[in-house]
Design an enzyme around this catalytic site. Structure first.
Site, mmCIF file in Angstrom:
data_model
loop_
_atom_site.group_PDB
_atom_site.id
_atom_site.type_symbol
_atom_site.label_atom_id
_atom_site.label_comp_id
_atom_site.label_asym_id
_atom_site.label_seq_id
_atom_site.Cartn_x
_atom_site.Cartn_y
_atom_site.Cartn_z
ATOM 1 N N ASP A 1 -4.823 22.266 -43.070
ATOM 2 C CA ASP A 1 -5.579 22.808 -44.187
ATOM 3 C C ASP A 1 -5.031 24.203 -44.494
ATOM 4 O O ASP A 1 -4.305 24.782 -43.680
ATOM 5 C CB ASP A 1 -7.064 22.874 -43.808
ATOM 6 N N ASN B 1 9.458 7.726 -1.539
ATOM 7 C CA ASN B 1 9.291 6.295 -1.322
ATOM 8 C C ASN B 1 10.600 5.644 -0.850
ATOM 9 O O ASN B 1 10.586 4.682 -0.080
ATOM 10 C CB ASN B 1 8.811 5.604 -2.608
ATOM 11 N N VAL C 1 0.837 -1.205 0.000
ATOM 12 C CA VAL C 1 0.000 0.000 0.000
ATOM 13 C C VAL C 1 0.871 1.253 0.000
ATOM 14 O O VAL C 1 0.603 2.231 -0.700
ATOM 15 C CB VAL C 1 -0.946 -0.007 1.214
ATOM 16 N N THR D 1 1.123 15.022 3.280
ATOM 17 C CA THR D 1 2.105 16.098 3.150
ATOM 18 C C THR D 1 2.676 16.233 1.742
ATOM 19 O O THR D 1 3.000 17.336 1.300
ATOM 20 C CB THR D 1 3.257 15.873 4.146
ATOM 21 N N GLU E 1 -0.484 6.706 -4.717
ATOM 22 C CA GLU E 1 -1.890 7.128 -4.645
ATOM 23 C C GLU E 1 -2.118 8.509 -5.260
ATOM 24 O O GLU E 1 -3.201 8.793 -5.770
ATOM 25 C CB GLU E 1 -2.372 7.139 -3.189
#
Length: 924
Positions: free
Chosen positions: A331, A714, A284, A747, A289
């Protein structure tokens, strides 16, 4: 289509035969016949393909790969006995899905097409009586009348034509109106039959009578709309890349979870159930997220910024797709040019004048050798301008406001002649009053001339003539030059033809101007006795006006910006090859007028392989049909290109739908084109595409910056758990799973959202589009996130953890695994990660440029985000209820001094690294 005969087949039959075939007459249908046909053929309207229900559109925002991963992450949180985390993760998913739906729904609502190209009413003959009916009630076989300004409601055969000219640019891209007549003539290119009218086009001048051949979806307009609606929507590169990224991150999270599960069993000797919960918590923690809401918000902010720059995006992912564009198929008419015929030069037998000013502006000038001319000193020029103004059925009304455009009442060609006279100081309305018109010999495509007879003050008549040079010269036997009127010689004709040829080589078309005066004593009593044969003869050639549909003034700079950004522009138009070639060279799309021009006829005979080979050189496509524009886009996509296709006409719609990004014109664009496009330019400005491309590139870069930012935290979150495992539990977890989720969902979130609104880095538009083989998660992103930012964050946070324990007697005293000392130490680890992230969010604002170049505090959203994450940290530390949930506690003054000292050195070390990188790459 009526019966089994096509419109093109019926065009070659006589009006009587067509009326018999349609079982109608000059008196029109009866009410009973019309009602029966309406039931048989259906309403005369364009039927849109069925779209997804709003419920399906809403639900699709909750089933993307990342959304599914978040749903699963929430379930895992519940299984890990962390219901608060599960609820938080699901709340993020719900909020993001609702936000995405709201953004797309608002954009779609703003661009909903009401199909206003077809008129509301049409005048038809029913049982010999003229009636006005709703356009939806028009059926094959109806006889209907036309006049200037009418939008044509059906494919129809011309029965009667009086100076009838039709603007078919919506279908063909050809800016010059087509003359229509009641006899068949094939013409050049698509939709060029002289006696056929097509739905969706407009009557520019004259009047006419026609019989409806096809209505609704059976018209050519309807066929193109149907072709557009049957094309499947392509998946944007960003959607593909986000799916890939989600798979990568999911795999990483699962592998880490599995590794932690077995390490917890083998190293720490946790029980199986406790090891499983520990591993689920880590999975998790490693699910990003915030990725989906940040990407969505970044795209939404891009949409908002682009809307301010006159580019309305209907789908969020289209913003980034623009940034990946490698080819723009553009065009010409109304897109690169102004769709306003403008006289550039006036040729007299002895002198040439230049006409300045863009389009229908009246503040230009007629100049000779760069100086404005005085008409009193140029009688021959004044005569040409006067004749041009009198020999016209067109008027140009002045704009009502400074922002509005002049209103054109008539054809663009005649408007150009009228404006030419105005630029020289003449007033066409005053001239008409001074020299009133007594008769008109209307234009027809056979003689290619138009004449008016105007009465002069002395009672004489002046025959004012304009038309093609060759056909006008056939009626001339004299010429006006600076010496006066004299006989027209072969040398004079050769010089006139050479001037016409020279103008044609420059992409200009010419109109010759001639006249003849009939003395008052020779004017017949019966003016109607003056016919073409006895009027358009013995004329005096005055000169020629050379005109073109000019490029937009800002186009050249916009094209250069595209080339600087390694984006190729390919002109794809229904206009003539010579005009297309000259415009393309003039604005810099091709390097010279020698670039290869492929016509629609040639394209039909080319295989896909031949076309792919042709794309290796500079190309221009002219006289192309709708399905051929589609073929061009499809071939480019097969070659691996990301294609943006621009256009405004019905003929552009299939290519707009097929392209990775379709760009329609908002002002001059047809509703079919707008409906098919992904983006609409509200100012019809090609330069807005360049701004949109820069915005798309910026969005993609900002997503990478966000990735770098969240991934580096992380690492700081994972290192404490690694220390716990490697020490066999001797180092208690420095950061709990709840605190990890606090960083991911609390945070980190607001500063990360601020990165989504970061301005473009200097030099972004001098880089080529990213390779299709490149991905969001690049080696550079991984290196900076894990080995650089992540390493610094890990060292700082770990140092914070041991700093608190040192104050409580470590290493002499064992590290506490519970109690207030442990809570304070984990809180310090959390706070150290947050303070390191304050520096890292500033570092992530640029990839190599100095943050000082952008302005240290120029991104107020990041500043607010930093303040918000600091306040969140304080709330978690000092609100009793939350302290219990997140296992946090208060810090002392020494801890705060440690934290305050973190951001500045982390920021300056990164600035030093960027400076070294810039020096190695030779950047400023």
């Amino acid at each position: 289509m009526a019966g089994k005969k096509t419109t093109q087949q019926l065009a070659q039959e006589s009006p009587a035969a067509v009326l018999e075939y349609l079982q109608t007459s000059w008196q029109g249908l009866t009410a009973q016949q019309a009602a029966a046909r309406l039931k048989k053929y259906g309403p005369n309207q364009i039927v849109k393909s069925s779209h997804q229900s709003q419920l399906k559109i809403f639900l699709k925002n909750f089933v993307s790969l990342m959304a599914i991963l978040l749903w699963v992450g929430g379930i895992i949180a519940f299984l890990a006995q962390m219901p608060e985390l599960g609820i938080a993760i699901w709340a993020v998913n719900v909020i993001n899905g609702v936000f995405s739906y709201w953004q797309e729904h608002a954009a779609q609502k703003a661009t909903t097409s009401l199909m206003k190209m077809l008129p509301t009413f049409v005048r038809v003959r029913r049982s010999g009586q003229l009636e006005q009916i709703a356009v939806e009630e028009l059926v094959p076989g109806d006889i209907f009348e036309l006049q200037a300004g009418d939008a044509i409601s059906a494919d129809a055969l011309v029965l009667e034509a009086n100076s009838l000219q039709v603007d078919q640019s919506a279908l063909t891209g050809e800016s010059v109106p087509e003359s229509k007549q009641s006899t068949y003539k094939p013409g050049e290119g698509e939709f060029a039959e002289a006696n056929i009218l097509y739905a969706g086009t407009t009557v520019g001048a004259g009047t006419g009578l026609a019989v409806a051949l096809a209505t609704g979806m059976q018209t050519e307009f309807g066929h193109i709309a149907d072709l557009t609606q049957t094309q499947s929507q392509t998946v944007s590169p960003l959607t593909q890349e986000l799916n890939r990224l989600t798979q990568q991150l999911s795999l990483v999270a699962i592998l880490i979870g599995v590794a932690f599960f077995f390490l917890a069993i083998w190293v720490v000797h946790y029980p199986l159930a406790q090891s499983f919960i520990f591993a689920l918590g880590m999975i998790v923690a490693f699910i990003p997220e915030g990725l989906l809401p940040t990407v969505t918000l970044s795209l939404a902010q891009g949409v908002t910024r682009m809307a301010k720059k006159h580019a309305l995006v209907k789908d969020l992912n289209s913003v980034e797709t623009l940034g990946e564009t490698t080819v723009i198929c553009s065009d010409k008419t109304g897109t690169l040019t102004q769709n306003q015929m403008t006289v550039n030069h006036i040729w007299l037998p002895f002198r040439e004048f230049q006409v300045t000013g863009q389009g229908y502006e009246v503040n230009g000038q007629v100049k000779y050798r760069g100086q404005p001319v005085q008409l009193a000193q140029q009688p021959e020029l004044q005569k040409l301008l006067t004749i041009a103004a009198l020999d016209s059925d067109t008027r140009v009304e002045a704009p009502q406001t400074k922002q509005s455009q002049p209103k054109l009442l008539g054809t663009p060609t005649e408007a150009a002649m009228v404006i030419m006279a105005q630029k020289a100081g003449l007033d066409p309305d005053e001239l008409t009053q001074r020299y009133p018109r007594v008769k008109e010999l209307t234009f027809d495509s056979q003689r290619k001339r138009m004449s008016t007879l105007n009465r002069l003050p002395d009672g004489s008549l002046r025959i004012c003539v304009k038309g093609s040079l060759g056909d006008t010269l056939d009626c001339c036997n004299r010429i006006l030059d600076h010496t006066g009127i004299r006989q027209l010689t072969q040398r004079d004709q050769d010089r006139a033809h050479k001037a016409e040829s020279d103008y044609a080589q420059s992409g200009l078309r010419t109109l010759a101007v001639a006249y003849r005066d009939i003395p008052a004593d020779q004017v017949p009593a019966d003016i109607d006795s003056l016919k073409v044969a006895n009027t358009e003869k013995d004329l005096i050639l005055v000169g020629q006006a050379a005109m073109a549909d000019p490029p937009r003034p800002e186009i050249k700079a916009a094209v250069k910006k595209c080339h600087d950004a390694a984006i190729r522009i390919i002109m794809v138009t229904g206009d003539s090859p010579m005009v297309a070639q000259n415009i393309a060279a003039q604005i810099g799309i091709v390097s010279s007028k020698q670039a290869r021009v492929i016509t629609g006829k040639e394209l039909t005979q080319m295989s896909t392989t031949d076309l792919q080979a042709a794309f290796q050189q500079e190309l221009i496509f002219a006289r192309v049909a709708p399905e051929q524009k589609y073929k061009i886009v499809d071939t480019l996509q097969q070659m691996g290109e990301i294609v943006a296709s621009t256009g405004d006409g019905v003929n552009d719609a299939p290519a707009l739908k097929k392209a990775n990004i379709g760009v329609a014109m908002g002002i001059t664009g047809t509703d079919v084109a707008k409906d098919a496009a992904d983006m609409i330019l509200t100012d019809d400005n090609f330069a807005s595409i360049v701004a949109a491309i820069q915005e798309g590139r910026t969005v993609y870069n900002n997503i990478q910056k966000f990735l770098t930012y969240i991934l580096n935290s992380n690492v700081a979150e994972a290192v404490p758990s690694i220390l716990f495992l490697l020490s066999r539990g001797m180092i208690p977890l420095p950061l709990t799973v709840m605190q990890i989720l606090t960083i991911d969902l609390g945070t980190d979130m607001l500063p990360a959202l601020g990165l989504g609104s970061e301005q473009a880095e200097p030099g972004l538009m001098h880089l080529p589009p990213r390779s299709r083989k490149a991905h969001l998660l690049t080696k550079d992103v991984l290196w900076r996130a894990f080995a650089w930012y992540g390493l610094m964050g890990s060292l700082v946070s770990t140092a914070g953890y041991f700093f608190v324990n040192y104050q409580y007697g470590w290493p002499q005293v064992a590290l506490a695994a519970s109690g207030s000392h442990y809570v304070t130490a984990t809180t310090m680890t959390l706070a150290a990660v947050v303070f390191c992230q304050i520096a890292n969010v500033m570092n992530c604002r640029t990839q190599s440029a100095s943050v000082f170049a952008l302005g240290l505090f120029s991104n107020y959203k990041i500043n607010v985000g930093i303040l918000a994450e600091f306040l969140i940290l304080l709330i978690l530390m000092y609100v009793p209820l939350l302290r219990g949930v997140f296992q946090t506690g208060a810090l002392n003054w020494a801890d705060w001094i440690f934290l305050v000292c973190i951001p500045l050195p982390v920021f300056l070390i990164e600035e030093l690294r960027k400076a070294i990188v810039r020096r190695q790459k030779g950047l400023k």
